[in-house]
Design an enzyme around this catalytic site. Structure first.
Site, PDB file in Angstrom:
ATOM      1  N   PHE A 228       0.953  -1.203   0.031  1.00 50.08           N
ATOM      2  CA  PHE A 228       0.095   0.004   0.137  1.00 50.08           C
ATOM      3  C   PHE A 228       0.760   1.271   0.034  1.00 50.08           C
ATOM      4  O   PHE A 228       0.809   2.207   0.814  1.00 50.08           O
ATOM      5  CB  PHE A 228      -1.019   0.065   1.150  1.00 50.08           C
ATOM      6  CG  PHE A 228      -1.568  -1.108   1.358  1.00 50.08           C
ATOM      7  CD1 PHE A 228      -2.866  -1.443   0.582  1.00 50.08           C
ATOM      8  CD2 PHE A 228      -1.452  -2.127   2.274  1.00 50.08           C
ATOM      9  CE1 PHE A 228      -3.686  -2.519   0.662  1.00 50.08           C
ATOM     10  CE2 PHE A 228      -2.124  -3.329   2.642  1.00 50.08           C
ATOM     11  CZ  PHE A 228      -3.324  -3.724   1.715  1.00 50.08           C
ATOM     12  N   ASP A 250       1.060  -1.181  -4.997  1.00 51.40           N
ATOM     13  CA  ASP A 250      -0.219  -0.343  -4.743  1.00 51.40           C
ATOM     14  C   ASP A 250      -1.028  -0.852  -5.962  1.00 51.40           C
ATOM     15  O   ASP A 250      -0.576  -1.010  -7.097  1.00 51.40           O
ATOM     16  CB  ASP A 250       0.256   1.032  -4.868  1.00 51.40           C
ATOM     17  CG  ASP A 250      -0.889   1.768  -3.979  1.00 51.40           C
ATOM     18  OD1 ASP A 250      -0.769   2.307  -2.989  1.00 51.40           O
ATOM     19  OD2 ASP A 250      -2.003   2.119  -4.738  1.00 51.40           O
ATOM     20  N   SER A 251      -2.338  -0.681  -5.906  1.00 55.86           N
ATOM     21  CA  SER A 251      -3.112  -1.009  -6.941  1.00 55.86           C
ATOM     22  C   SER A 251      -3.548   0.281  -7.819  1.00 55.86           C
ATOM     23  O   SER A 251      -4.114   0.270  -8.873  1.00 55.86           O
ATOM     24  CB  SER A 251      -4.404  -1.462  -6.477  1.00 55.86           C
ATOM     25  OG  SER A 251      -5.239  -0.499  -5.287  1.00 55.86           O
ATOM     26  N   ASP A 300       0.488  -0.588   5.229  1.00 54.72           N
ATOM     27  CA  ASP A 300      -0.205   0.508   5.465  1.00 54.72           C
ATOM     28  C   ASP A 300      -1.550   0.648   4.607  1.00 54.72           C
ATOM     29  O   ASP A 300      -1.531   1.556   3.928  1.00 54.72           O
ATOM     30  CB  ASP A 300       0.631   1.759   5.250  1.00 54.72           C
ATOM     31  CG  ASP A 300       0.055   2.891   5.535  1.00 54.72           C
ATOM     32  OD1 ASP A 300      -1.125   2.980   6.578  1.00 54.72           O
ATOM     33  OD2 ASP A 300       0.268   4.028   5.043  1.00 54.72           O
ATOM     34  N   CYS A 340      -5.560   2.428  10.062  1.00 54.81           N
ATOM     35  CA  CYS A 340      -6.026   3.615  10.349  1.00 54.81           C
ATOM     36  C   CYS A 340      -7.384   3.716  10.411  1.00 54.81           C
ATOM     37  O   CYS A 340      -8.192   4.782  10.359  1.00 54.81           O
ATOM     38  CB  CYS A 340      -5.443   4.505   9.186  1.00 54.81           C
ATOM     39  SG  CYS A 340      -6.031   4.069   7.552  1.00 54.81           S
TER      40      CYS A 340
END
Ligand code: SAH
Length: 396
Positions: A228, A250-251, A300, A340
């Site tokens: 991420f 990451d996508s 993350d 988060c």
């Protein structure tokens, strides 16, 4: 005289404890027909004045508290005082010695419910998440111009949660010059591109500043997997800190492209960086199947549990990626793992990570607890403000 909210019997308790949200279920009566964002007086069932709040006619959070002080008046002067106090706190923290990208206002915890304000050099980005802030947006913009002297005040209120407040998504220039594409910020001597118009959130994840720095310090000589990765913040710090290699996943293709540009911007060796544009859940399984392993893994993820209702599903998702990460770590390897999600508190997160280690059949110890950076303070009476928690775990 302000319109009034009269609470049900016994429902004044949380207000007296200075929790800033008044839920629709706590309200007995609304007197005087307040509009969206209007200031109301909140009154207990026995007639005691409790606070001033901003009314939000559709939201479950029917009102958000501006002030518990009767002598206050919610007006331009009041907002100016609060905004200046928030900015002063960041000055006192001397964050400007480390960076030119700072969260100036952190909503409820700064006494400004629903207002987020992030500064990136000459640009200040405002995000409104509440009816009260929407109502005062022009005034807040003017105060911000004066307080910061920024060349640009830009709005990024294009977020889903506004629907819950009955507000539409909005973004665009509020004051000053239109931002000219991407800007470069400096965070602990790493430069990073920020696109305040099209980037995620307000453009950058300021809450991870201290944790990126820590990861850089611990990355020396290690092979790193950064999951991420967004615009590459952790990856850049790791490479600058002497990591042997960093694979970023990451996508988002935009994020990945920006991360690559960031590597060049910092003159960091491109032969130490690998990139993978893929879903992390799948990518981790693929790496496991190919027998890959790493000395350091960073997880993350985005908010899996925005509210308490999503907790069970989110807990499974956190466990899944943490379990896979533990399996991919070499002996002595470090896991930097974060949540988060407001709905997952730090105790629960630690339990989830412990469960993942157990199922992965590894022994691991917590080396350090990590938190959101200091420009994201937490009001003591609003523990929900503490949303970003992380653990550094070392495996045997
Ligand atoms: N660590 C970053 C911030 C990460 S934000 C920093 O320090 O700046 C979360 C990131 O996860 C976003 O960039 C988003 O594009 C990405 N993302 C969300 N879901 C994903 C998924 N299932 N697989 C891969 N990436 C995902």
């Amino acid at each position: 005289m302000n319109p009034q909210i009269i609470l049900k019997q016994g429902r004044e308790k949380s207000v007296l404890q200075r929790h800033p949200w008044i839920f629709s279920g706590a309200i007995q009566n609304v007197n005087g027909n307040p509009g969206s964002g209007d200031t109301v007086d909140v009154i207990s069932s026995s007639g005691q004045w409790l606070c001033y709040a901003a009314f939000s006619p559709i939201s479950q959070i029917r009102a958000r508290v501006w002030s518990w002080v009767k002598d206050d008046r919610v007006d331009e002067k009041f907002l100016e005082r609060r905004i200046n106090q928030s900015i002063k706190l960041r000055r006192d923290l001397e964050l400007n010695k480390k960076t030119d990208a700072i969260r100036l206002v952190h909503g409820e915890s700064d006494g400004l419910p629903g207002l987020i304000m992030d500064q990136y050099g000459e640009i200040v980005v405002i995000q409104s998440l509440s009816a009260g802030v929407d109502k005062w947006k022009k005034v807040i913009t003017n105060i911000t111009c004066k307080a910061t002297g920024a060349a640009t005040i830009y709005e990024r209120s294009d977020v889903d949660v506004r629907k819950l407040e009955g507000l539409s998504e909005e973004s665009g220039l509020l004051a000053g010059q239109h931002p000219a594409g991407e800007i470069t910020i400096n965070e602990n001597n790493i430069r990073c591109l920020v696109d305040v118009q099209k980037g995620q959130k307000t453009g950058f994840y300021l809450d991870q500043r201290d944790n990126r720095l820590l990861s850089g310090r611990m990355a020396h000589g290690r092979t790193v997997l950064n999951c991420f990765s967004y615009s590459g913040g952790f990856s850049l710090h790791a490479i600058a800190g002497g990591a042997e290699s960093v694979l970023s996943i990451d996508s988002s293709s935009e994020a990945m492209a920006m991360a690559k540009r960031n590597l060049e911007l910092n003159d960091l060796p491109s032969n130490r960086a690998e990139w993978m544009e893929e879903d992390v859940f799948q990518a981790l399984r693929g790496l496991r199947d190919r027998g890959r392993s790493y000395d350091m893994i960073i997880l993350d993820p985005p908010k899996f549990a925005p509210t308490a209702a999503h907790v069970a599903k989110a807990a499974r998702a956190y466990k899944d990626i943490n379990l896979l990460a533990f399996k991919l770590l070499k002996p002595g390897g470090l896991l930097f793992t974060f949540s988060c999600s407001g709905g997952i508190n730090s105790d629960l997160f630690q339990k989830i990570v412990a469960g993942a280690a157990l199922d992965a059949n590894v022994d691991a110890r917590i080396v350090q607890w990590m938190n959101q950076s200091a420009d994201h303070p937490v009001l003591l009476s609003f523990p929900e403000g503490y949303y970003l928690k992380g653990l550094v775990c070392e495996v045997n």
